[in-house]
Scaffold this motif. Sequence first.
Motif, short mmCIF file in Angstrom:
data_model
loop_
_atom_site.label_atom_id
_atom_site.label_comp_id
_atom_site.label_asym_id
_atom_site.label_seq_id
_atom_site.Cartn_x
_atom_site.Cartn_y
_atom_site.Cartn_z
N SER A 251 0.82 -1.21 0.00
CA SER A 251 0.00 0.00 0.00
C SER A 251 0.86 1.26 0.00
N ALA A 260 -2.39 -3.21 -7.62
CA ALA A 260 -1.60 -4.28 -7.03
C ALA A 260 -2.13 -5.62 -7.52
N LEU A 289 -8.00 -6.75 2.52
CA LEU A 289 -7.70 -5.78 1.47
C LEU A 289 -8.70 -4.62 1.46
N SER A 290 -9.92 -4.88 1.86
CA SER A 290 -10.94 -3.83 1.85
C SER A 290 -11.01 -3.06 3.16
N LEU A 299 -5.82 0.17 4.68
CA LEU A 299 -5.54 -0.37 3.35
C LEU A 299 -6.55 0.14 2.32
N GLN A 300 -7.83 -0.15 2.54
CA GLN A 300 -8.89 0.40 1.69
C GLN A 300 -8.63 0.18 0.19
N PHE A 301 -8.30 -1.06 -0.17
CA PHE A 301 -8.17 -1.40 -1.59
C PHE A 301 -9.54 -1.71 -2.18
N GLU A 302 -9.69 -1.41 -3.46
CA GLU A 302 -10.89 -1.81 -4.21
C GLU A 302 -10.52 -3.04 -5.04
N VAL A 331 -6.22 -5.42 -7.29
CA VAL A 331 -6.87 -4.36 -6.50
C VAL A 331 -6.32 -3.00 -6.91
N ARG A 332 -7.09 -1.97 -6.59
CA ARG A 332 -6.64 -0.61 -6.84
C ARG A 332 -6.61 0.16 -5.52
N LYS A 333 -5.55 0.93 -5.33
CA LYS A 333 -5.43 1.76 -4.15
C LYS A 333 -6.29 3.02 -4.31
#
Length: 336
Positions: A251, A260, A289-290, A299-302, A331-333
């Motif tokens: 992250s 990622a 991841l979320s 982290l807050q990945f989508e 995933v996207r940051k």
Amino acid sequence: MDSVLEELSLVCLRCRAKDGIAVQPHALLAACDEGSHLVCRRCSTRFPVVDGVAVLRENQGAAYELGGVDDVQWPPDIQAWCERMAKLDPNCAEFVATTLLGTYGLAHYPTVDCHILESGIALLQQAISELLTGVDVPEGATLELGCGPAGMVPTWSEFSSGPHVLLDGRLGQLRMGQRLASGKDFPLPRRRTGMAFSPFTLKARPADAPVLFCCADALNPPFLPSSFAMVAALNLLDSVPEPWVLLGQISALLRPGGVAVIALPYHYENQPPDPANWIHGPQALRNILSGQMTGLDQLQFEIIGEVDGVSWPLRAHDRLLHLYSVHLVVVRKGLQ
């Protein structure tokens, strides 16, 4: 290496340990001695460059490491290397490292040999390509953590506009990958069965983009935050002692909006992680991841792509094939 250094900032591990997070620009590394070392502009610590691989670790020494810093003439004579393996204790570090060199080398650079075609990363490459197709990957550099001998470079080149940084803790794997990427064939011992090895040659695969090979710790990577547009960690999270730290590093290293690529078979047998640190399957990884895990809510990945059950075969020798089932997530940051 110089072209990648112009685009990236490598951080001195000694200065970072002293200064904490507040790494100053003058604590960055620069090439010196015609590329044989990188030197810190602040504390003058020197880090060796071996066969084009930058060795950036806090502990430069190791009790035994195949293709280590001191092995200037490497690889050794291939026939003598095979004969030496037949005389070693199969449990010793050199035997194990040589076996893994052959296993991962042949998996990343498969040949027409019928046995070798059963192993490799082709299915993983295909799955990653399918998930990344149509994904908006920002312009910039790509980092692969735990890259082994770097067989994934063609996949990253397909989706990334910038240079590739390939990081692994095993110098021998990187030296092999660097030679193949620079247009040189690589002879290595292939384990046939038991203690019997035979010579084999991997064919060169010149890189079609600037590449920096870096021997370093994925949990303490020598880069500034937000340095990369894409970060990959394939089959690594279940092989490090602190997977939470690795996720935090991924992250931190990604720029906002960066992508990622994470894959793992959730296989912890004979691996370093404490069972208390295990990630127990795909749903647990999705939650982490979320940002649904206490302490990792930053982290807050989508999740923008996912597939479970990707085959990842690794042939230990002619009579033993390990077949893993891999969970792959893209995933996207967030932009904040």
